[in-house]
Scaffold this motif. Structure first.
Motif, PDB file in Angstrom:
ATOM      1  N   VAL A 167     -18.634  -9.277   7.261  1.00  0.00           N
ATOM      2  CA  VAL A 167     -17.184  -9.370   7.429  1.00  0.00           C
ATOM      3  C   VAL A 167     -16.505  -8.895   6.150  1.00  0.00           C
ATOM      4  CG1 VAL A 167     -15.221 -10.905   7.812  1.00  0.00           C
ATOM      5  CG2 VAL A 167     -17.360 -11.273   9.062  1.00  0.00           C
ATOM      6  N   MET A 168     -15.589  -7.954   6.292  1.00  0.00           N
ATOM      7  CA  MET A 168     -14.813  -7.453   5.156  1.00  0.00           C
ATOM      8  C   MET A 168     -13.334  -7.656   5.438  1.00  0.00           C
ATOM      9  SD  MET A 168     -16.807  -4.027   3.913  1.00  0.00           S
ATOM     10  CE  MET A 168     -18.568  -4.078   3.532  1.00  0.00           C
ATOM     11  N   VAL A 169     -12.649  -8.277   4.490  1.00  0.00           N
ATOM     12  CA  VAL A 169     -11.241  -8.651   4.673  1.00  0.00           C
ATOM     13  C   VAL A 169     -10.333  -7.559   4.115  1.00  0.00           C
ATOM     14  CG1 VAL A 169      -9.477 -10.368   4.171  1.00  0.00           C
ATOM     15  CG2 VAL A 169     -11.860 -11.082   4.500  1.00  0.00           C
ATOM     16  N   LEU A 170      -9.412  -7.093   4.948  1.00  0.00           N
ATOM     17  CA  LEU A 170      -8.407  -6.119   4.521  1.00  0.00           C
ATOM     18  C   LEU A 170      -7.081  -6.838   4.313  1.00  0.00           C
ATOM     19  CD1 LEU A 170     -10.605  -4.406   6.186  1.00  0.00           C
ATOM     20  CD2 LEU A 170      -8.817  -2.679   6.329  1.00  0.00           C
ATOM     21  N   ASP A 171      -6.410  -6.525   3.226  1.00  0.00           N
ATOM     22  CA  ASP A 171      -5.164  -7.198   2.861  1.00  0.00           C
ATOM     23  C   ASP A 171      -3.956  -6.449   3.394  1.00  0.00           C
ATOM     24  OD1 ASP A 171      -6.678  -9.030   1.419  1.00  0.00           O
ATOM     25  OD2 ASP A 171      -6.535  -7.855  -0.431  1.00  0.00           O
ATOM     26  N   ARG A 172      -2.854  -7.180   3.535  1.00  0.00           N
ATOM     27  CA  ARG A 172      -1.583  -6.512   3.822  1.00  0.00           C
ATOM     28  C   ARG A 172      -1.277  -5.553   2.692  1.00  0.00           C
ATOM     29  NH1 ARG A 172       2.669  -9.139   2.503  1.00  0.00           N
ATOM     30  NH2 ARG A 172       4.009  -8.644   4.257  1.00  0.00           N
ATOM     31  N   LEU A 173      -0.633  -4.459   3.017  1.00  0.00           N
ATOM     32  CA  LEU A 173      -0.294  -3.476   1.991  1.00  0.00           C
ATOM     33  C   LEU A 173       0.795  -4.040   1.082  1.00  0.00           C
ATOM     34  CD1 LEU A 173      -0.304  -0.127   4.000  1.00  0.00           C
ATOM     35  CD2 LEU A 173      -2.168  -1.223   2.755  1.00  0.00           C
ATOM     36  N   SER A 174       0.617  -3.845  -0.212  1.00  0.00           N
ATOM     37  CA  SER A 174       1.596  -4.329  -1.181  1.00  0.00           C
ATOM     38  C   SER A 174       2.812  -3.419  -1.204  1.00  0.00           C
ATOM     39  CB  SER A 174       0.961  -4.387  -2.572  1.00  0.00           C
ATOM     40  OG  SER A 174       0.689  -3.065  -3.039  1.00  0.00           O
ATOM     41  N   GLU A 175       3.846  -3.848  -1.916  1.00  0.00           N
ATOM     42  CA  GLU A 175       5.037  -3.004  -2.047  1.00  0.00           C
ATOM     43  C   GLU A 175       4.696  -1.692  -2.741  1.00  0.00           C
ATOM     44  OE1 GLU A 175       8.200  -5.084  -3.911  1.00  0.00           O
ATOM     45  OE2 GLU A 175       8.377  -6.606  -2.329  1.00  0.00           O
ATOM     46  N   VAL A 176       3.789  -1.757  -3.717  1.00  0.00           N
ATOM     47  CA  VAL A 176       3.355  -0.526  -4.402  1.00  0.00           C
ATOM     48  C   VAL A 176       2.645   0.399  -3.428  1.00  0.00           C
ATOM     49  CG1 VAL A 176       1.860   0.387  -6.216  1.00  0.00           C
ATOM     50  CG2 VAL A 176       3.215  -1.674  -6.645  1.00  0.00           C
ATOM     51  N   ASP A 177       1.775  -0.170  -2.574  1.00  0.00           N
ATOM     52  CA  ASP A 177       1.069   0.636  -1.573  1.00  0.00           C
ATOM     53  C   ASP A 177       2.053   1.290  -0.612  1.00  0.00           C
ATOM     54  OD1 ASP A 177      -1.389  -0.144  -2.636  1.00  0.00           O
ATOM     55  OD2 ASP A 177      -1.549  -1.873  -1.298  1.00  0.00           O
ATOM     56  N   LEU A 178       3.022   0.515  -0.158  1.00  0.00           N
ATOM     57  CA  LEU A 178       3.995   1.048   0.808  1.00  0.00           C
ATOM     58  C   LEU A 178       4.865   2.125   0.176  1.00  0.00           C
ATOM     59  CD1 LEU A 178       5.023  -2.287   2.553  1.00  0.00           C
ATOM     60  CD2 LEU A 178       3.521  -0.510   3.447  1.00  0.00           C
ATOM     61  N   GLU A 179       5.206   1.974  -1.091  1.00  0.00           N
ATOM     62  CA  GLU A 179       5.967   3.008  -1.791  1.00  0.00           C
ATOM     63  C   GLU A 179       5.154   4.294  -1.876  1.00  0.00           C
ATOM     64  OE1 GLU A 179       8.677   5.182  -3.289  1.00  0.00           O
ATOM     65  OE2 GLU A 179       9.200   3.066  -2.974  1.00  0.00           O
ATOM     66  N   ALA A 180       3.848   4.163  -2.147  1.00  0.00           N
ATOM     67  CA  ALA A 180       2.978   5.336  -2.203  1.00  0.00           C
ATOM     68  C   ALA A 180       2.880   6.002  -0.835  1.00  0.00           C
ATOM     69  CB  ALA A 180       1.585   4.927  -2.703  1.00  0.00           C
ATOM     70  N   LEU A 181       2.896   5.199   0.215  1.00  0.00           N
ATOM     71  CA  LEU A 181       2.834   5.740   1.574  1.00  0.00           C
ATOM     72  C   LEU A 181       4.116   6.506   1.897  1.00  0.00           C
ATOM     73  CD1 LEU A 181       0.784   5.706   3.868  1.00  0.00           C
ATOM     74  CD2 LEU A 181       1.920   3.685   4.787  1.00  0.00           C
ATOM     75  N   ILE A 182       5.261   5.990   1.455  1.00  0.00           N
ATOM     76  CA  ILE A 182       6.525   6.705   1.667  1.00  0.00           C
ATOM     77  C   ILE A 182       6.494   8.043   0.925  1.00  0.00           C
ATOM     78  CG2 ILE A 182       8.996   6.681   1.174  1.00  0.00           C
ATOM     79  CD1 ILE A 182       8.992   3.680   1.598  1.00  0.00           C
ATOM     80  N   ALA A 183       5.995   8.032  -0.311  1.00  0.00           N
ATOM     81  CA  ALA A 183       5.923   9.271  -1.090  1.00  0.00           C
ATOM     82  C   ALA A 183       5.043  10.297  -0.395  1.00  0.00           C
ATOM     83  CB  ALA A 183       5.397   8.968  -2.489  1.00  0.00           C
ATOM     84  N   ARG A 184       3.928   9.860   0.168  1.00  0.00           N
ATOM     85  CA  ARG A 184       3.051  10.793   0.892  1.00  0.00           C
ATOM     86  C   ARG A 184       3.756  11.344   2.127  1.00  0.00           C
ATOM     87  NH1 ARG A 184      -3.029   8.926   2.084  1.00  0.00           N
ATOM     88  NH2 ARG A 184      -3.049   9.133  -0.198  1.00  0.00           N
ATOM     89  N   ALA A 185       4.509  10.479   2.819  1.00  0.00           N
ATOM     90  CA  ALA A 185       5.235  10.936   4.004  1.00  0.00           C
ATOM     91  C   ALA A 185       6.319  11.939   3.623  1.00  0.00           C
ATOM     92  CB  ALA A 185       5.849   9.737   4.714  1.00  0.00           C
ATOM     93  N   GLU A 186       7.018  11.680   2.505  1.00  0.00           N
ATOM     94  CA  GLU A 186       8.066  12.603   2.060  1.00  0.00           C
ATOM     95  C   GLU A 186       7.474  13.958   1.690  1.00  0.00           C
ATOM     96  OE1 GLU A 186      11.438   9.621   0.154  1.00  0.00           O
ATOM     97  OE2 GLU A 186       9.638  10.087  -1.016  1.00  0.00           O
ATOM     98  N   ALA A 187       6.285  13.959   1.107  1.00  0.00           N
ATOM     99  CA  ALA A 187       5.626  15.233   0.776  1.00  0.00           C
ATOM    100  C   ALA A 187       5.309  16.012   2.039  1.00  0.00           C
ATOM    101  CB  ALA A 187       4.356  14.965  -0.034  1.00  0.00           C
ATOM    102  N   GLU A 188       4.876  15.319   3.089  1.00  0.00           N
ATOM    103  CA  GLU A 188       4.577  15.981   4.360  1.00  0.00           C
ATOM    104  C   GLU A 188       5.860  16.487   5.023  1.00  0.00           C
ATOM    105  OE1 GLU A 188       2.970  17.421   7.863  1.00  0.00           O
ATOM    106  OE2 GLU A 188       1.958  16.919   5.971  1.00  0.00           O
ATOM    107  N   LEU A 189       6.928  15.704   4.926  1.00  0.00           N
ATOM    108  CA  LEU A 189       8.189  16.088   5.546  1.00  0.00           C
ATOM    109  C   LEU A 189       8.916  17.166   4.752  1.00  0.00           C
ATOM    110  CD1 LEU A 189       9.438  12.496   6.449  1.00  0.00           C
ATOM    111  CD2 LEU A 189       8.653  14.236   8.075  1.00  0.00           C
ATOM    112  N   GLY A 190       8.584  17.279   3.462  1.00  0.00           N
ATOM    113  CA  GLY A 190       9.215  18.283   2.622  1.00  0.00           C
ATOM    114  C   GLY A 190      10.591  17.889   2.144  1.00  0.00           C
ATOM    115  N   ALA A 191      10.922  16.610   2.207  1.00  0.00           N
ATOM    116  CA  ALA A 191      12.244  16.156   1.754  1.00  0.00           C
ATOM    117  C   ALA A 191      12.183  14.659   1.502  1.00  0.00           C
ATOM    118  CB  ALA A 191      13.324  16.460   2.799  1.00  0.00           C
ATOM    119  N   ALA A 192      13.026  14.206   0.557  1.00  0.00           N
ATOM    120  CA  ALA A 192      13.107  12.773   0.281  1.00  0.00           C
ATOM    121  C   ALA A 192      13.927  12.084   1.367  1.00  0.00           C
ATOM    122  CB  ALA A 192      13.739  12.530  -1.084  1.00  0.00           C
TER     123      ALA A 192
END
Length: 441
Positions: A167-192
């Motif tokens: 059994v391996m426990v996965l944690d909720r994403l932190s605010e830092v993780d979610l900010e990094a996810l937004i940055a990755r999405a913005e790079a894919e979208l090509g705009a902030a």
């Protein structure tokens, strides 16, 4: 990557002409485990998953964690990194017939020299017989099982299955993780994203640790045609806050009531009120909370503040009279009172010790001198002989033995130096001293 994602192209390819556009979450899906955002406790250099991969000894796994934290993505990448054929099923939609087909296909694949990583989403929804059906195929190497569950595996999965998987426990994403996810999405979208700083923070709060939910919100915002960036209030008017994860019969229920109970025990009224409010916001029945709050008064405060139990019962009664939401204020005040009350589990500990002693001493009878003798036969047998009526004694205390003959006198109740029990402790010590004096004389 075609075998890995079954999309017909690499993860970053645009949608082929004539096909529906791919969701943002799929377009930015990581291409390797090193690209996964979050879960460093598993995927870092010393994480158990990374260690297993580096040793070439990947075994069956059960991923336990909330929605949207990467369970499916990591399973896909594990298949890719170990060169295993990836097969995904959901316990919600799969039955015995489909499982048989999956096992047979994996068996044929194995004969041709190819292994299978079988990813089972919501694995806890399979019944005992269905879970048992995985065991022989795991043992003979036909499949490498990777299960995913949002519920506690200790309660939802068979012991036999758990013994063959880690059994391996996965944690909720932190605010830092979610900010990094937004940055990755913005790079894919090509705009902030057209959001002010406050609105961006609010967006992360709305996601509540769920990466999938965040990307769905990002995709909605990216589709808006805005003349100017939105502030926090404007964003909240356009987007509904995601409901908190809470299952009144599931693991979250027990986690939150545990947090509430321990906050009260730890004399922290602010934390206690927070968890109390979290449960109400999740839709918990206030009557359940009233019952549990009363239990806290009995178990953790006890005779250190005898008033605490009465306060809880009064709050419970007030709720029954007023209903919601006014009656919940009475329960909140009871929670605050309990958190600030002096604490003692001496009564609880004494009760448990007495139950244990009662069980171990079996059917030992009371000493005859404290038994009534309503008949001459019983009087002749010594019933009541030598009984000292306490009200006739000095200090209204005889100091006689009330335990079975031959049983060493136990010391169950040990009051603490807090609250009203400070006075009770003095009384216990007083009677112990008198008892010793009576024994000595």
């Amino acid at each position: 990557m075609a075998d890995l994602f079954d999309t017909g192209g690499d993860a970053g390819d645009a949608a082929p002409q004539g096909r529906a556009p791919r969701p943002l979450a799929d377009r930015i899906r990581p291409g390797s485990l090193g690209d996964v955002i979050g879960q460093a406790q598993l995927l870092g250099p010393d994480g158990p998953l990374r260690v297993m991969l580096d040793a070439g000894a990947l075994g069956s796994i059960v991923f336990w964690g909330p929605p949207g934290v990467g369970k499916t993505t990591i399973a896909r990448l594990l298949a890719h990194e170990t060169d295993l054929h990836f097969v995904q099923i959901s316990a919600i939609f799969s039955g015995v017939a489909e499982l048989k087909k999956v096992f047979e296909a994996a068996r044929l694949r194995r004969r041709s020299g190819h292994g299978t990583l079988l990813f089972v989403d919501e694995i806890h929804r399979f019944n005992k017989a269905q879970q048992d059906s995985f065991l022989p195929h795991m043992e003979d190497g036909t499949i490498l099982l990777v299960g995913a569950t949002t519920e506690n595996p200790s309660f939802e999965l068979n012991a036999a299955l758990l013994s063959r998987a880690q059994v391996m426990v996965l944690d909720r994403l932190s605010e830092v993780d979610l900010e990094a996810l937004i940055a990755r999405a913005e790079a894919e979208l090509g705009a902030a994203l057209p959001l002010e700083a406050g609105a961006r923070a609010s967006l992360i709060e709305m996601a509540d640790g769920d990466g999938r939910a965040l990307l769905n919100l990002v995709e909605q915002i990216a589709a808006w045609r805005l003349a100017a960036p939105l502030d926090r209030q404007a964003l909240s008017q356009r987007l509904m806050r995601r409901a908190a994860q809470y299952d009144k019969s599931g693991d979250g229920h027990y986690n939150l009531i545990s947090a509430l109970h321990k906050s009260v025990r730890g004399s922290d009224p602010d934390a206690a009120l927070y968890w109390f409010a979290r449960m109400l916001e999740g839709g918990e029945d206030p009557r359940y909370l009233a019952r549990r709050i009363t239990r806290m008064a009995v178990e953790d405060i006890g005779l250190a503040d005898p008033e605490a139990q009465a306060r809880c019962l009064e709050a419970w009664q007030i709720y029954e009279r007023l209903g919601s939401p006014e009656g919940e204020l009475a329960l909140a005040q009871a929670v605050t009172y309990l958190a600030l009350a002096p604490k003692s589990n001496a009564g609880y500990a004494a009760y448990k010790a007495a139950r244990k002693a009662a069980k171990s001493t079996g059917s030992a009878p009371p000493p005859k001198h404290i038994l009534n003798a309503p008949t001459k036969l019983m009087e002749a047998q010594g019933y009541g002989a030598g009984y000292a009526y306490d009200h006739d004694q000095e200090d209204a205390f005889s100091g006689q033995n009330y335990f079975p003959d031959g049983m060493a006198r136990p010391d169950f109740y040990q009051p603490v130096e807090r609250g009203f029990e400070r006075d009770l402790k003095k009384r216990v010590e007083y009677f112990n001293r008198l008892r010793q004096e009576r024994d000595g004389s």
